[in-house]
Scaffold this motif. Structure first.
Motif, PDB file in Angstrom:
ATOM      1  N   ARG A 238      38.702  38.064  39.401  1.00  0.00           N
ATOM      2  CA  ARG A 238      39.708  37.443  38.527  1.00  0.00           C
ATOM      3  C   ARG A 238      40.783  38.475  38.173  1.00  0.00           C
ATOM      4  N   TYR A 239      41.444  38.948  39.190  1.00  0.00           N
ATOM      5  CA  TYR A 239      42.423  40.009  38.989  1.00  0.00           C
ATOM      6  C   TYR A 239      43.822  39.480  38.673  1.00  0.00           C
ATOM      7  N   GLN A 240      44.089  38.225  38.999  1.00  0.00           N
ATOM      8  CA  GLN A 240      45.467  37.719  38.916  1.00  0.00           C
ATOM      9  C   GLN A 240      46.068  37.796  37.512  1.00  0.00           C
TER      10      GLN A 240
ATOM     11  N   ARG B 214      38.305  45.144  44.683  1.00  0.00           N
ATOM     12  CA  ARG B 214      38.295  43.723  45.000  1.00  0.00           C
ATOM     13  C   ARG B 214      37.845  42.880  43.809  1.00  0.00           C
ATOM     14  N   TRP B 215      38.564  43.035  42.697  1.00  0.00           N
ATOM     15  CA  TRP B 215      38.279  42.228  41.507  1.00  0.00           C
ATOM     16  C   TRP B 215      38.408  40.748  41.856  1.00  0.00           C
TER      17      TRP B 215
ATOM     18  N   ARG C 190      45.444  43.546  47.363  1.00  0.00           N
ATOM     19  CA  ARG C 190      44.139  42.951  47.043  1.00  0.00           C
ATOM     20  C   ARG C 190      43.670  41.986  48.127  1.00  0.00           C
TER      21      ARG C 190
ATOM     22  N   MET D  39      42.483  47.425  41.370  1.00  0.00           N
ATOM     23  CA  MET D  39      42.112  46.024  41.571  1.00  0.00           C
ATOM     24  C   MET D  39      41.870  45.736  43.051  1.00  0.00           C
TER      25      MET D  39
ATOM     26  N   GLN E  58      45.410  39.866  35.064  1.00  0.00           N
ATOM     27  CA  GLN E  58      45.701  41.265  34.746  1.00  0.00           C
ATOM     28  C   GLN E  58      46.870  41.793  35.565  1.00  0.00           C
ATOM     29  N   LEU E  59      46.968  41.363  36.828  1.00  0.00           N
ATOM     30  CA  LEU E  59      48.069  41.821  37.676  1.00  0.00           C
ATOM     31  C   LEU E  59      49.403  41.346  37.128  1.00  0.00           C
TER      32      LEU E  59
END
Length: 509
Positions: free
Chosen positions: A296-298, A293-294, A195, A289, A300-301
């Protein structure tokens, strides 16, 4: 603006205090209902921590009577050793208090994750729901490694934006606290690098993780020859490496055989379909993700990685014996802690927002279910105390029979009682793991020499580790061990020292 910031800080501070107090109160109630540490693994972790403090650290390593000092993450053992050293005690009670307080702090960290990534409302509901989550409350009141591991994992996610270096450090410490979280860390790190494209701003996160992994990896390599030994041995166990039919097979061969077997079985089982679905979801969503380039991906990751690694561990116990399932349910805690902010946010934005007239929200139902479940959870887990009490009774009998010399015992719960209550020195304890059988010696005289060299006066059989010794001695020297006591899994034998001397005199003549 200053007044607004102060008010916001006051509101946040009160919310965190309420969540912490609620979580602490629930855990103290659990402790009152289940006063004994019922988890037998707690005593094994204590054994490693205490023996490392008293014996191992002086030799630059961890120490265990059963040869498991590097099977698990090192950080909780170092933490428990430090607490016992600081307080001058051999008791695991301070570490249980430590875990109980950490359980409250973990609930606050769940609040912080929800508040930072979504909204204050999401954080508040998430923190309160985790505060009363029964599985977390039960396992936070024992001296296991899971609570500290979860603290590091949550701290990593909560600081990943503002302090990426320390976030990476915390992620690595989580992996060296609970080995399954090391596998989670590899997935999270992969997703993060994909990401962030390893831009300059992302390097501190990677460097923090690598620094901790290098330090621990160097020590593990110096002691075991493998910098990822705990993870390796964990997978080796999963792949069936200890089974007699698999002896001598390579790790890669074991893994491929296990994968082929599971892929042929999982599609026909509901639990297997869940595992396949989780793996496929993680494999699809992590690259997605990165590609899209989400922002607020953290959360979910971290959630996807934890669910993909931890869910298969406990879900396979569904339909198996109840005791194993209850023990392995602790794997749900990281998934619940990371999943609650995501689930509450989704519920409030996608389920409840279109229906603002709803009086009873989904979070209310979940909270009510959690609180009601204690009616079942507390008696079930409380029943495990019987095993601890039985072991303590056996330890008391051993102490009554003990007149000096060395006690051979493979049961950490008994060893804990002997050391903490009766003051037996750790140097007077020995495990069957390092008997002649461990070194591949089959000569009967080797067992007699082992008993003599270590000054053994009482020998206990508590599990499979003692069987080779008992079989060899009873076959060749049937009167050497005199049975004194037997209860449950524990049998206590006296070593006839006169006969031992006679055997050695005849063998060496």
């Amino acid at each position: 603006m200053g007044g607004g910031g102060s008010l916001r800080g006051l509101v946040e501070g009160r919310a965190r205090l309420v969540i912490f107090v609620a979580a602490l109160a629930v855990r103290l109630l659990v402790w009152l209902y289940i006063p004994l540490d019922w988890n037998w693994d707690s005593y094994h972790h204590w054994q490693i921590s205490y023996l490392s403090l008293r014996i191992g650290f002086g030799r630059g390593r961890l120490w265990d009577l059963n040869g498991c000092e590097y099977f698990w993450g090192m950080v909780p053992h170092l933490a428990q050793s430090t607490i016992m050293w600081a307080l001058g005690t051999s008791s695991m009670l301070p570490y249980r208090v430590f875990n109980t307080v950490l359980g409250g702090l973990n609930s606050v960290l769940v609040y912080r994750i929800g508040e930072r990534f979504y909204s204050r409302r999401t954080g508040l509901f998430s923190g309160l729901l985790f505060a009363v989550f029964p599985v977390a409350a039960v396992f936070d009141a024992v001296a296991m490694q899971d609570t500290l591991a979860l603290s590091f994992l949550l701290a990593s996610l909560s600081t990943i934006r503002e302090k990426p270096f320390w976030s990476g450090v915390a992620l690595a410490l989580a992996g060296h606290s609970r080995i399954e979280l090391m596998a989670v860390g590899f997935i999270v790190l992969l997703g993060y690098c994909l990401r962030e494209r390893l831009y300059t701003e992302s390097l501190p996160y990677v460097m923090g993780w690598m620094m901790v992994m290098t330090v621990f990896g160097f020590h593990l390599y110096s002691q075991t020859g493998n910098p990822l030994y705990p993870l390796y041995i964990s997978f080796y166990n999963v792949f069936g490496g200890w089974e007699p039919g698999n002896q001598g097979k390579t790790f890669m061969g074991l893994m491929l055989s296990w994968v082929r077997w599971k892929l042929s079985v999982w599609p026909r089982k509901p639990t297997g379909l869940v595992i396949i679905s989780l793996g496929a979801t993680a494999a699809i969503m992590v690259p997605r993700m990165a590609r899209r380039r989400w922002i607020r991906y953290q959360p979910q990751l971290y959630l996807l990685a934890s669910a993909a690694v931890l869910t298969p561990i406990f879900i396979n116990y569904l339909g198996a014996d109840k005791e194993s399932l209850l023990i392995m349910l602790r794997m749900v805690n990281p998934v619940a802690a990371l999943g609650l902010p995501v689930a509450v946010h989704f519920s409030s934005t996608s389920l409840e927002k279109p229906l603002p007239e709803l009086k009873v929200k989904l979070v209310h139902i979940v909270a009510a279910f959690s609180l009601l479940s204690y009616i079942w959870v507390l008696p079930v887990y409380g029943g495990f105390q019987d095993y601890t009490e039985e072991a303590f009774v056996s330890a008391d009998v051993v102490h009554g029979l003990y007149g000096g010399g060395t006690i051979v015992c493979d049961y950490p719960t008994i060893n804990y009682r002997l050391v903490n209550v009766w003051g037996v020195e750790p140097g007077a304890l020995l495990g069957n793991h390092y008997s002649p059988h461990y070194y591949g010696l089959d000569e009967p005289l080797a067992y007699a020499e082992w008993l003599e060299d270590n000054g053994v006066t009482l020998w206990l059989k508590t599990d499979f580790r003692g069987e080779p010794v008992l079989d060899a001695v009873q076959a060749y020297y049937p009167d050497l061990l005199e049975r004194l006591y037997g209860e449950g899994y524990t049998v206590v034998y006296n070593v006839d020292r006169d006969m031992l001397e006679s055997i050695l005199a005849g063998g060496n003549s």
